[in-house]
Design an enzyme around this catalytic site. Structure first.
Site, short mmCIF file in Angstrom:
data_model
loop_
_atom_site.label_atom_id
_atom_site.label_comp_id
_atom_site.label_asym_id
_atom_site.label_seq_id
_atom_site.Cartn_x
_atom_site.Cartn_y
_atom_site.Cartn_z
NE ARG A 196 -3.42 2.82 0.54
CZ ARG A 196 -4.52 3.13 1.19
NH1 ARG A 196 -5.14 2.21 1.89
NH2 ARG A 196 -4.99 4.35 1.16
CG ASP A 246 -8.64 1.51 1.84
OD1 ASP A 246 -7.94 1.91 2.79
OD2 ASP A 246 -9.71 2.06 1.52
CG ASP A 249 -11.15 2.26 5.21
OD1 ASP A 249 -10.03 2.76 5.41
OD2 ASP A 249 -11.78 2.42 4.15
NE ARG A 308 -7.17 3.40 -2.03
CZ ARG A 308 -8.17 4.25 -1.85
NH1 ARG A 308 -9.14 3.94 -1.06
NH2 ARG A 308 -8.18 5.42 -2.43
#
Length: 168
Positions: A87, A99, A101, A96
């Site tokens: 990343r 990712d 989150d 990317r």
């Protein structure tokens, strides 16, 4: 360090560079290796066009965890996994390889410069809500409402289920 009880957390997974599906499958393996953390479930994979981002379509999913890590410890673990998968952050919303989150951490609300939970755009993004609804259709997002109602409100955003959850 105070020992904490397990907390139910949800993590959004996304990739739009390289082998996106393979990147998500590998990320699930890495999530399972986080200390004091168990992966309870992983949603199907969903294909979506980039939202506020560049590049090819994304492959997205959501993982449900239990963890004894603090929110910041979990965030650091997620960021370490992202880095291990190449990343890079050359600019905001760049394409990317991976990712991750932190979407939800129990019922905890956090508003700090390095971490906002619930994730600040969770309630308006179908690519997160569709897999989250698959895992927890009765879940309510503090300050926003039920996942099912939020998903209905984002139904105009195209989200295509493209694959079953990654194998164990």
């Amino acid at each position: 360090m105070t020992r904490r009880g397990p907390v139910r957390a949800f993590v959004g997974l996304g990739s739009n560079l390289g082998d996106a599906k393979g990147n998500l499958h590998a990320a699930v393996v890495d999530l399972k290796a986080l200390p004091q953390t168990s992966v309870l479930a992983v949603s199907s994979l969903y294909r979506t066009a980039p939202v506020d981002a560049d590049g090819p379509d994304f492959i997205n999913a959501v993982a449900e965890l239990t963890t004894r890590l603090s929110p910041h410890e979990l965030l650091r673990g997620l960021q370490a996994i992202e880095l291990s998968h190449g990343r890079q952050r050359p600019y905001r919303n760049a394409p990317r390889t991976l990712d991750l989150d932190l979407l939800l951490y129990g019922n905890t609300r956090i508003n700090e410069p390095d971490l906002v939970v619930p994730h600040p755009r969770l309630h308006e993004r179908a690519f997160v809500l569709a897999p989250l609804e698959e895992l927890a259709p009765r879940l309510t997002i503090a300050g926003h409402g039920s996942v099912a109602d939020l998903r209905s409100a984002t139904s105009a955003q195209s989200v295509d289920r493209c694959m079953e959850p990654p194998p164990d």
